[in-house]
Every structure is written in C-alpha cells, then in structure tokens.
Motif scaffolding. Structure first.
Motif, PDB file in Angstrom:
ATOM      1  N   THR A 147       5.256   9.095  -5.687  1.00 37.83           N
ATOM      2  CA  THR A 147       6.053   9.922  -4.321  1.00 37.83           C
ATOM      3  C   THR A 147       4.964   9.676  -3.302  1.00 37.83           C
ATOM      4  OG1 THR A 147       7.179  11.485  -5.575  1.00 37.83           O
ATOM      5  CG2 THR A 147       6.242  11.586  -3.351  1.00 37.83           C
ATOM      6  N   ALA A 148       5.049   8.999  -2.499  1.00 47.56           N
ATOM      7  CA  ALA A 148       4.457   8.085  -1.531  1.00 47.56           C
ATOM      8  C   ALA A 148       5.727   7.813  -0.213  1.00 47.56           C
ATOM      9  CB  ALA A 148       3.626   7.662  -1.673  1.00 47.56           C
ATOM     10  N   LEU A 149       4.377   7.403   0.863  1.00 43.48           N
ATOM     11  CA  LEU A 149       5.605   5.734   1.631  1.00 43.48           C
ATOM     12  C   LEU A 149       4.522   5.080   1.314  1.00 43.48           C
ATOM     13  CD1 LEU A 149       7.374   5.757   4.248  1.00 43.48           C
ATOM     14  CD2 LEU A 149       5.261   6.688   5.948  1.00 43.48           C
ATOM     15  N   TYR A 150       5.356   3.505   1.067  1.00 45.88           N
ATOM     16  CA  TYR A 150       5.261   2.158   0.963  1.00 45.88           C
ATOM     17  C   TYR A 150       4.765   1.483   1.802  1.00 45.88           C
ATOM     18  CZ  TYR A 150       5.058   3.866  -3.980  1.00 45.88           C
ATOM     19  OH  TYR A 150       5.191   4.733  -5.476  1.00 45.88           O
ATOM     20  N   TYR A 151       4.380   0.779   2.297  1.00 47.48           N
ATOM     21  CA  TYR A 151       3.841  -0.393   3.530  1.00 47.48           C
ATOM     22  C   TYR A 151       3.750  -1.681   3.112  1.00 47.48           C
ATOM     23  CZ  TYR A 151       2.302   4.091   6.121  1.00 47.48           C
ATOM     24  OH  TYR A 151       3.176   4.725   6.797  1.00 47.48           O
ATOM     25  N   CYS A 152       4.371  -2.835   3.726  1.00 45.57           N
ATOM     26  CA  CYS A 152       4.324  -3.615   3.796  1.00 45.57           C
ATOM     27  C   CYS A 152       3.108  -4.707   4.245  1.00 45.57           C
ATOM     28  CB  CYS A 152       5.784  -4.848   3.803  1.00 45.57           C
ATOM     29  SG  CYS A 152       5.226  -6.456   3.431  1.00 45.57           S
ATOM     30  N   ALA A 153       1.994  -5.204   3.488  1.00 46.77           N
ATOM     31  CA  ALA A 153       0.707  -6.177   5.197  1.00 46.77           C
ATOM     32  C   ALA A 153       0.776  -7.099   4.307  1.00 46.77           C
ATOM     33  CB  ALA A 153      -1.070  -5.453   4.554  1.00 46.77           C
ATOM     34  N   ALA A 154       0.545  -7.987   5.534  1.00 47.38           N
ATOM     35  CA  ALA A 154      -0.284  -9.244   5.738  1.00 47.38           C
ATOM     36  C   ALA A 154      -1.261  -9.971   6.555  1.00 47.38           C
ATOM     37  CB  ALA A 154       0.940 -10.113   6.365  1.00 47.38           C
ATOM     38  N   ALA A 194      -8.700  -4.333   0.644  1.00 47.58           N
ATOM     39  CA  ALA A 194      -8.395  -3.417   1.371  1.00 47.58           C
ATOM     40  C   ALA A 194      -7.473  -3.246   2.624  1.00 47.58           C
ATOM     41  CB  ALA A 194     -10.016  -3.273   1.542  1.00 47.58           C
ATOM     42  N   GLY A 195      -7.862  -2.461   3.184  1.00 46.32           N
ATOM     43  CA  GLY A 195      -6.739  -2.057   4.350  1.00 46.32           C
ATOM     44  C   GLY A 195      -7.399  -2.681   5.085  1.00 46.32           C
ATOM     45  N   SER A 196      -8.081  -2.661   5.685  1.00 48.60           N
ATOM     46  CA  SER A 196      -8.682  -4.050   6.643  1.00 48.60           C
ATOM     47  C   SER A 196      -8.569  -5.350   6.647  1.00 48.60           C
ATOM     48  CB  SER A 196     -10.324  -3.095   7.204  1.00 48.60           C
ATOM     49  OG  SER A 196     -10.963  -3.328   5.695  1.00 48.60           O
ATOM     50  N   ASP A 197      -8.398  -5.782   5.125  1.00 48.95           N
ATOM     51  CA  ASP A 197      -7.942  -7.073   4.680  1.00 48.95           C
ATOM     52  C   ASP A 197      -7.369  -7.629   5.396  1.00 48.95           C
ATOM     53  OD1 ASP A 197      -9.621  -6.834   1.772  1.00 48.95           O
ATOM     54  OD2 ASP A 197     -10.457  -7.363   3.730  1.00 48.95           O
ATOM     55  N   PHE A 198      -5.891  -6.376   5.958  1.00 47.83           N
ATOM     56  CA  PHE A 198      -4.547  -7.286   6.028  1.00 47.83           C
ATOM     57  C   PHE A 198      -4.346  -6.372   7.832  1.00 47.83           C
ATOM     58  CE2 PHE A 198      -2.575  -8.342   2.269  1.00 47.83           C
ATOM     59  CZ  PHE A 198      -3.376  -7.294   0.803  1.00 47.83           C
ATOM     60  N   GLY A 199      -3.399  -7.617   8.387  1.00 47.14           N
ATOM     61  CA  GLY A 199      -3.616  -7.542   9.832  1.00 47.14           C
ATOM     62  C   GLY A 199      -2.602  -6.808  10.461  1.00 47.14           C
ATOM     63  N   SER A 200      -1.657  -7.122   9.251  1.00 50.92           N
ATOM     64  CA  SER A 200       0.134  -7.368   9.922  1.00 50.92           C
ATOM     65  C   SER A 200       0.750  -5.897   8.986  1.00 50.92           C
ATOM     66  CB  SER A 200       0.536  -8.449  10.249  1.00 50.92           C
ATOM     67  OG  SER A 200       0.133  -9.095  10.946  1.00 50.92           O
ATOM     68  N   TRP A 201       1.374  -4.680   9.841  1.00 45.82           N
ATOM     69  CA  TRP A 201       2.136  -3.686   8.414  1.00 45.82           C
ATOM     70  C   TRP A 201       3.472  -3.600   9.380  1.00 45.82           C
ATOM     71  CZ3 TRP A 201      -0.883  -1.346   5.029  1.00 45.82           C
ATOM     72  CH2 TRP A 201      -2.446  -1.764   4.647  1.00 45.82           C
ATOM     73  N   GLY A 202       4.306  -3.613   8.232  1.00 46.44           N
ATOM     74  CA  GLY A 202       5.485  -2.617   8.299  1.00 46.44           C
ATOM     75  C   GLY A 202       5.311  -1.213   8.915  1.00 46.44           C
ATOM     76  N   GLN A 203       6.386  -0.340   9.726  1.00 50.09           N
ATOM     77  CA  GLN A 203       6.517   0.735   8.975  1.00 50.09           C
ATOM     78  C   GLN A 203       6.739   1.439   8.101  1.00 50.09           C
ATOM     79  OE1 GLN A 203       6.323   2.305  12.803  1.00 50.09           O
ATOM     80  NE2 GLN A 203       5.543   0.314  13.012  1.00 50.09           N
ATOM     81  N   PHE A 252       0.555  -0.459   0.188  1.00 48.01           N
ATOM     82  CA  PHE A 252       0.242   0.015  -0.095  1.00 48.01           C
ATOM     83  C   PHE A 252       0.712   1.169   0.147  1.00 48.01           C
ATOM     84  CE2 PHE A 252      -4.371  -2.098   0.996  1.00 48.01           C
ATOM     85  CZ  PHE A 252      -3.596  -3.361   1.182  1.00 48.01           C
ATOM     86  N   ARG A 253       0.808   2.264  -0.287  1.00 51.79           N
ATOM     87  CA  ARG A 253       1.144   3.700  -0.302  1.00 51.79           C
ATOM     88  C   ARG A 253       0.034   4.803   0.033  1.00 51.79           C
ATOM     89  NH1 ARG A 253       2.794   4.292  -6.331  1.00 51.79           N
ATOM     90  NH2 ARG A 253       0.257   5.353  -7.719  1.00 51.79           N
ATOM     91  N   GLN A 254       0.907   5.806   0.946  1.00 52.54           N
ATOM     92  CA  GLN A 254      -0.134   6.692   1.421  1.00 52.54           C
ATOM     93  C   GLN A 254       0.772   8.368   1.187  1.00 52.54           C
ATOM     94  OE1 GLN A 254      -1.836   6.867   5.420  1.00 52.54           O
ATOM     95  NE2 GLN A 254      -3.115   8.680   4.933  1.00 52.54           N
ATOM     96  N   ALA A 255       0.458   9.071   0.216  1.00 57.16           N
ATOM     97  CA  ALA A 255       0.804  10.054   0.098  1.00 57.16           C
ATOM     98  C   ALA A 255       0.182  11.568   0.891  1.00 57.16           C
ATOM     99  CB  ALA A 255       1.019  10.558  -1.253  1.00 57.16           C
ATOM    100  N   PRO A 256       1.243  12.590   0.971  1.00 57.91           N
ATOM    101  CA  PRO A 256       0.843  13.485   1.846  1.00 57.91           C
ATOM    102  C   PRO A 256      -0.345  14.220   1.299  1.00 57.91           C
ATOM    103  CG  PRO A 256       3.423  13.961   1.811  1.00 57.91           C
ATOM    104  CD  PRO A 256       2.402  12.864   0.491  1.00 57.91           C
ATOM    105  N   GLY A 257      -1.539  13.833   2.795  1.00 51.89           N
ATOM    106  CA  GLY A 257      -2.859  14.262   2.422  1.00 51.89           C
ATOM    107  C   GLY A 257      -4.280  14.001   2.034  1.00 51.89           C
ATOM    108  N   LYS A 258      -3.068  12.305   1.695  1.00 49.70           N
ATOM    109  CA  LYS A 258      -4.219  11.386   0.784  1.00 49.70           C
ATOM    110  C   LYS A 258      -4.371  10.438   2.150  1.00 49.70           C
ATOM    111  CE  LYS A 258      -3.211  12.453  -3.749  1.00 49.70           C
ATOM    112  NZ  LYS A 258      -2.521  12.781  -5.471  1.00 49.70           N
ATOM    113  N   GLU A 259      -5.354   9.668   1.776  1.00 52.82           N
ATOM    114  CA  GLU A 259      -5.675   8.558   1.998  1.00 52.82           C
ATOM    115  C   GLU A 259      -4.524   7.185   1.295  1.00 52.82           C
ATOM    116  OE1 GLU A 259     -10.583   8.508   3.097  1.00 52.82           O
ATOM    117  OE2 GLU A 259      -9.658   7.494   1.448  1.00 52.82           O
ATOM    118  N   ARG A 260      -4.534   5.468   2.383  1.00 52.33           N
ATOM    119  CA  ARG A 260      -3.318   4.699   2.225  1.00 52.33           C
ATOM    120  C   ARG A 260      -4.553   4.223   0.986  1.00 52.33           C
ATOM    121  NH1 ARG A 260      -2.882   1.227   6.953  1.00 52.33           N
ATOM    122  NH2 ARG A 260      -5.837   0.879   6.567  1.00 52.33           N
ATOM    123  N   GLU A 261      -3.757   4.072   0.329  1.00 52.09           N
ATOM    124  CA  GLU A 261      -4.331   2.774  -1.256  1.00 52.09           C
ATOM    125  C   GLU A 261      -3.526   2.061  -1.638  1.00 52.09           C
ATOM    126  OE1 GLU A 261      -4.187   5.741  -4.991  1.00 52.09           O
ATOM    127  OE2 GLU A 261      -1.699   5.576  -4.361  1.00 52.09           O
TER     128      GLU A 261
END
Length: 125
Positions: free
Chosen positions: A91-98, A108-117, A37-46
C-alpha cells in the motif's frame, strides 16, 4: 520536460493484482529510462522497479522481485507495472519517473528528473 500521467491504482485484496500505467509526453520517450517508485504514509519514497530505454534490462527492489513486472511500449509512450500477489505492505502512492540522459541502472530518486503525480494503491488484508 517530460510529462507523466499514472493510472490504474485502486483498492484490492491481498493476493490480488493491479496493473499501473504511465503515459509520457514527448517524441523521444524511447530514449528514456523509466522507473516506478512508491511512498507509504510516514515513510520515505522507495525504488520499486526500472527499465532501460529499449525494455531489455529490468531490475527490481528485493521486496517486489518475483511479484512485480515492469515493461514498456515505446510505440504507445507508456510504461507499465504489473503487480501480482499484492500484500498490505505494498500500500502506497506509486509514482512514475523518467530519466532522459543515459545512466547505467538508475535507481535513486535523484537519478530521475521527471515525475508524475502518483496513483494510489491500497491492499486490504
């Protein structure tokens, strides 16, 4: 609880490439669906991309399809995101999820229970 650590982010010019890595703890990594997933400043995680537990099913957000490739190496407990032809809008902060329980095509973000920094990706024009 799965622990995830991302790496590989950085500053790159438009048109360049980066490969993100996500190292996971746990002996049952091979059973997890993994996503980026990724999240840019001022935007929702996608949602960006996801891969099933065996690595045979991958799917992507339309905005990255044809440019990004998700893959996994279960022997190394690692999932990758190869990003080519990068654009400033990537450009964004990129997250890994499991996700540790089976679900068909979690995205969906809610489908994943574990996240990196997260790891920062910055694409200059």
């Amino acid at each position: 609880q799965v622990q995830l650590v991302e790496s590989g982010g950085g500053l790159v010019q438009a048109g360049g490439s980066l490969r993100l890595s996500c190292a996971a703890s746990g002996r049952t990594f091979r059973n997890y669906a993994m996503g980026w997933f990724r999240q840019a400043p001022g935007k929702e995680r996608e949602f960006v991309a996801a891969v099933n537990w065996r690595g045979e099913i991958t799917y992507y957000a339309d905005s990255v399809k044809g440019r990004f490739t998700i893959s996994r190496d279960n022997a190394k407990n690692t999932v990758y995101l190869q990003m080519n032809n990068l654009k400033p809008e990537d450009t964004a902060l990129y997250y890994c999820a499991a996700r540790t329980r089976y679900m068909e095509y979690p995205r969906a973000g809610s489908d994943f229970g574990s996240w990196g920094q997260g790891t920062q990706v910055t694409v200059s024009s």
